[in-house]
Write a protein that holds these residues in place. Structure first.
Motif, PDB file in Angstrom:
ATOM      1  N   ASP A  17     -26.461  -0.814  21.436  1.00 49.29           N
ATOM      2  CA  ASP A  17     -27.737  -1.523  21.596  1.00 49.29           C
ATOM      3  C   ASP A  17     -27.525  -2.935  22.143  1.00 49.29           C
ATOM      4  OD1 ASP A  17     -28.994   0.720  20.584  1.00 49.29           O
ATOM      5  OD2 ASP A  17     -29.390  -0.165  18.606  1.00 49.29           O
ATOM      6  N   MET A  18     -26.531  -3.661  21.584  1.00 49.15           N
ATOM      7  CA  MET A  18     -26.310  -5.025  22.063  1.00 49.15           C
ATOM      8  C   MET A  18     -25.796  -5.009  23.497  1.00 49.15           C
ATOM      9  SD  MET A  18     -24.223  -8.362  20.595  1.00 49.15           S
ATOM     10  CE  MET A  18     -25.030  -8.384  19.012  1.00 49.15           C
ATOM     11  N   HIS A  19     -24.917  -4.073  23.809  1.00 49.18           N
ATOM     12  CA  HIS A  19     -24.410  -3.975  25.178  1.00 49.18           C
ATOM     13  C   HIS A  19     -25.566  -3.726  26.147  1.00 49.18           C
ATOM     14  CE1 HIS A  19     -21.682  -1.886  28.298  1.00 49.18           C
ATOM     15  NE2 HIS A  19     -21.795  -3.168  28.553  1.00 49.18           N
ATOM     16  N   ALA A  20     -26.466  -2.830  25.806  1.00 43.48           N
ATOM     17  CA  ALA A  20     -27.622  -2.552  26.661  1.00 43.48           C
ATOM     18  C   ALA A  20     -28.510  -3.783  26.802  1.00 43.48           C
ATOM     19  CB  ALA A  20     -28.421  -1.382  26.100  1.00 43.48           C
ATOM     20  N   ALA A  21     -28.690  -4.528  25.715  1.00 45.92           N
ATOM     21  CA  ALA A  21     -29.528  -5.727  25.750  1.00 45.92           C
ATOM     22  C   ALA A  21     -28.908  -6.831  26.608  1.00 45.92           C
ATOM     23  CB  ALA A  21     -29.763  -6.241  24.324  1.00 45.92           C
ATOM     24  N   LEU A  22     -27.600  -6.779  26.796  1.00 51.96           N
ATOM     25  CA  LEU A  22     -26.898  -7.787  27.590  1.00 51.96           C
ATOM     26  C   LEU A  22     -26.757  -7.412  29.063  1.00 51.96           C
ATOM     27  CD1 LEU A  22     -24.059  -8.710  25.099  1.00 51.96           C
ATOM     28  CD2 LEU A  22     -25.799 -10.280  25.978  1.00 51.96           C
ATOM     29  N   GLU A  23     -27.224  -6.236  29.461  1.00 53.78           N
ATOM     30  CA  GLU A  23     -27.014  -5.772  30.838  1.00 53.78           C
ATOM     31  C   GLU A  23     -27.540  -6.750  31.881  1.00 53.78           C
ATOM     32  OE1 GLU A  23     -28.297  -1.768  31.517  1.00 53.78           O
ATOM     33  OE2 GLU A  23     -26.755  -0.957  30.202  1.00 53.78           O
ATOM     34  N   THR A  24     -28.735  -7.257  31.709  1.00 55.82           N
ATOM     35  CA  THR A  24     -29.301  -8.193  32.681  1.00 55.82           C
ATOM     36  C   THR A  24     -28.490  -9.478  32.730  1.00 55.82           C
ATOM     37  OG1 THR A  24     -31.494  -7.291  32.296  1.00 55.82           O
ATOM     38  CG2 THR A  24     -31.386  -9.453  33.337  1.00 55.82           C
ATOM     39  N   THR A  25     -28.121  -9.984  31.572  1.00 55.37           N
ATOM     40  CA  THR A  25     -27.313 -11.200  31.505  1.00 55.37           C
ATOM     41  C   THR A  25     -25.955 -10.977  32.156  1.00 55.37           C
ATOM     42  OG1 THR A  25     -28.408 -11.838  29.448  1.00 55.37           O
ATOM     43  CG2 THR A  25     -26.306 -12.898  29.929  1.00 55.37           C
ATOM     44  N   ALA A  26     -25.327  -9.845  31.868  1.00 58.31           N
ATOM     45  CA  ALA A  26     -23.996  -9.553  32.390  1.00 58.31           C
ATOM     46  C   ALA A  26     -23.995  -9.360  33.902  1.00 58.31           C
ATOM     47  CB  ALA A  26     -23.430  -8.315  31.708  1.00 58.31           C
ATOM     48  N   ALA A  27     -25.141  -9.030  34.470  1.00 60.23           N
ATOM     49  CA  ALA A  27     -25.230  -8.809  35.921  1.00 60.23           C
ATOM     50  C   ALA A  27     -25.256 -10.123  36.704  1.00 60.23           C
ATOM     51  CB  ALA A  27     -26.463  -7.985  36.243  1.00 60.23           C
ATOM     52  N   ARG A  28     -25.466 -11.230  36.016  1.00 59.82           N
ATOM     53  CA  ARG A  28     -25.509 -12.524  36.702  1.00 59.82           C
ATOM     54  C   ARG A  28     -24.129 -12.893  37.227  1.00 59.82           C
ATOM     55  NH1 ARG A  28     -28.578 -16.705  32.841  1.00 59.82           N
ATOM     56  NH2 ARG A  28     -26.924 -17.916  33.794  1.00 59.82           N
ATOM     57  N   PRO A  29     -24.052 -13.487  38.424  1.00 59.17           N
ATOM     58  CA  PRO A  29     -22.752 -13.837  38.989  1.00 59.17           C
ATOM     59  C   PRO A  29     -22.026 -14.964  38.245  1.00 59.17           C
ATOM     60  CG  PRO A  29     -24.518 -14.604  40.420  1.00 59.17           C
ATOM     61  CD  PRO A  29     -25.157 -13.796  39.331  1.00 59.17           C
ATOM     62  N   ASP A  30     -22.750 -15.740  37.435  1.00 53.78           N
ATOM     63  CA  ASP A  30     -22.125 -16.844  36.706  1.00 53.78           C
ATOM     64  C   ASP A  30     -21.690 -16.450  35.292  1.00 53.78           C
ATOM     65  OD1 ASP A  30     -24.814 -16.566  35.960  1.00 53.78           O
ATOM     66  OD2 ASP A  30     -24.987 -18.675  35.381  1.00 53.78           O
ATOM     67  N   ILE A  31     -21.754 -15.151  34.986  1.00 56.36           N
ATOM     68  CA  ILE A  31     -21.386 -14.650  33.658  1.00 56.36           C
ATOM     69  C   ILE A  31     -20.240 -13.657  33.786  1.00 56.36           C
ATOM     70  CG2 ILE A  31     -22.168 -13.361  31.617  1.00 56.36           C
ATOM     71  CD1 ILE A  31     -23.594 -16.035  31.967  1.00 56.36           C
ATOM     72  N   ASP A  32     -19.221 -13.850  32.967  1.00 56.97           N
ATOM     73  CA  ASP A  32     -18.127 -12.888  32.865  1.00 56.97           C
ATOM     74  C   ASP A  32     -18.190 -12.304  31.459  1.00 56.97           C
ATOM     75  OD1 ASP A  32     -15.759 -11.439  33.242  1.00 56.97           O
ATOM     76  OD2 ASP A  32     -14.533 -13.114  32.533  1.00 56.97           O
ATOM     77  N   LEU A  33     -18.663 -11.057  31.360  1.00 48.34           N
ATOM     78  CA  LEU A  33     -18.778 -10.387  30.064  1.00 48.34           C
ATOM     79  C   LEU A  33     -17.685  -9.336  29.955  1.00 48.34           C
ATOM     80  CD1 LEU A  33     -20.294  -9.811  27.383  1.00 48.34           C
ATOM     81  CD2 LEU A  33     -21.619  -8.115  28.669  1.00 48.34           C
ATOM     82  N   LYS A  34     -16.879  -9.463  28.902  1.00 46.89           N
ATOM     83  CA  LYS A  34     -15.849  -8.468  28.623  1.00 46.89           C
ATOM     84  C   LYS A  34     -16.235  -7.726  27.352  1.00 46.89           C
ATOM     85  CE  LYS A  34     -12.041 -10.707  30.873  1.00 46.89           C
ATOM     86  NZ  LYS A  34     -11.728 -12.064  30.986  1.00 46.89           N
ATOM     87  N   ILE A  35     -16.022  -6.423  27.371  1.00 47.67           N
ATOM     88  CA  ILE A  35     -16.264  -5.592  26.197  1.00 47.67           C
ATOM     89  C   ILE A  35     -14.899  -5.239  25.614  1.00 47.67           C
ATOM     90  CG2 ILE A  35     -17.366  -3.510  25.305  1.00 47.67           C
ATOM     91  CD1 ILE A  35     -19.281  -5.430  26.825  1.00 47.67           C
ATOM     92  N   VAL A  36     -14.702  -5.529  24.333  1.00 45.15           N
ATOM     93  CA  VAL A  36     -13.421  -5.283  23.683  1.00 45.15           C
ATOM     94  C   VAL A  36     -13.650  -4.390  22.468  1.00 45.15           C
ATOM     95  CG1 VAL A  36     -11.465  -6.345  22.473  1.00 45.15           C
ATOM     96  CG2 VAL A  36     -12.484  -7.497  24.451  1.00 45.15           C
TER      97      VAL A  36
END
Length: 84
Positions: A17-36
Motif C-alpha cells: 500500500d505504501m509503495h503504491a501511494a509513493l508511485e507519483t512521488t517516486a516518478a519525479r526526476p528529483d526523487i531517488d526511491l529505493k525499496i529494500v
C-alpha cells in the motif's frame, strides 16, 4: 535530489500500500526511491521488524531520518519534500 528508502518485506500488504501511494512521488526526476526488503539483512529485521513499511530520508550528511511507518503520512512527507 532527495533520496528516500522504503524498508519493506515481500508478504506485507501495508508495504504494498505504501509503495503504491509513493508511485507519483517516486516518478519525479528529483526523487531517488529505493525499496529494500528487510528480510535480506538480519540487522534491518532487528531495526524495523514490526514497523514495516518504514519510509526514511537519506540526508546529504548520510543521516537516516524516519518520515513515517505503517502508513504514508503525507504531511510528514511534505516536510521533507515541500514541493509536493
Amino acid at each position: 535530489m532527495k533520496s528516500l528508502i522504503l524498508y519493506s518485506r515481500s508478504y506485507c500488504h501495508l508495504c504494498d500500500d505504501m509503495h503504491a501511494a509513493l508511485e507519483t512521488t517516486a516518478a519525479r526526476p528529483d526523487i531517488d526511491l529505493k525499496i529494500v526488503d528487510i528480510d535480506t539483512d538480519p540487522q534491518l529485521v532487528a531495526l524495523y521488524d514490526e514497523l514495516v513499511p518504514v519510509l526514511v530520508e537519506c540526508t546529504t550528511t548520510g543521516e537516516m531520518r524516519e518520515i513515517c511507518h505503517h502508513f504514508l503520512d503525507r504531511r510528514a512527507l511534505q516536510l521533507v519534500l515541500p514541493s509536493l
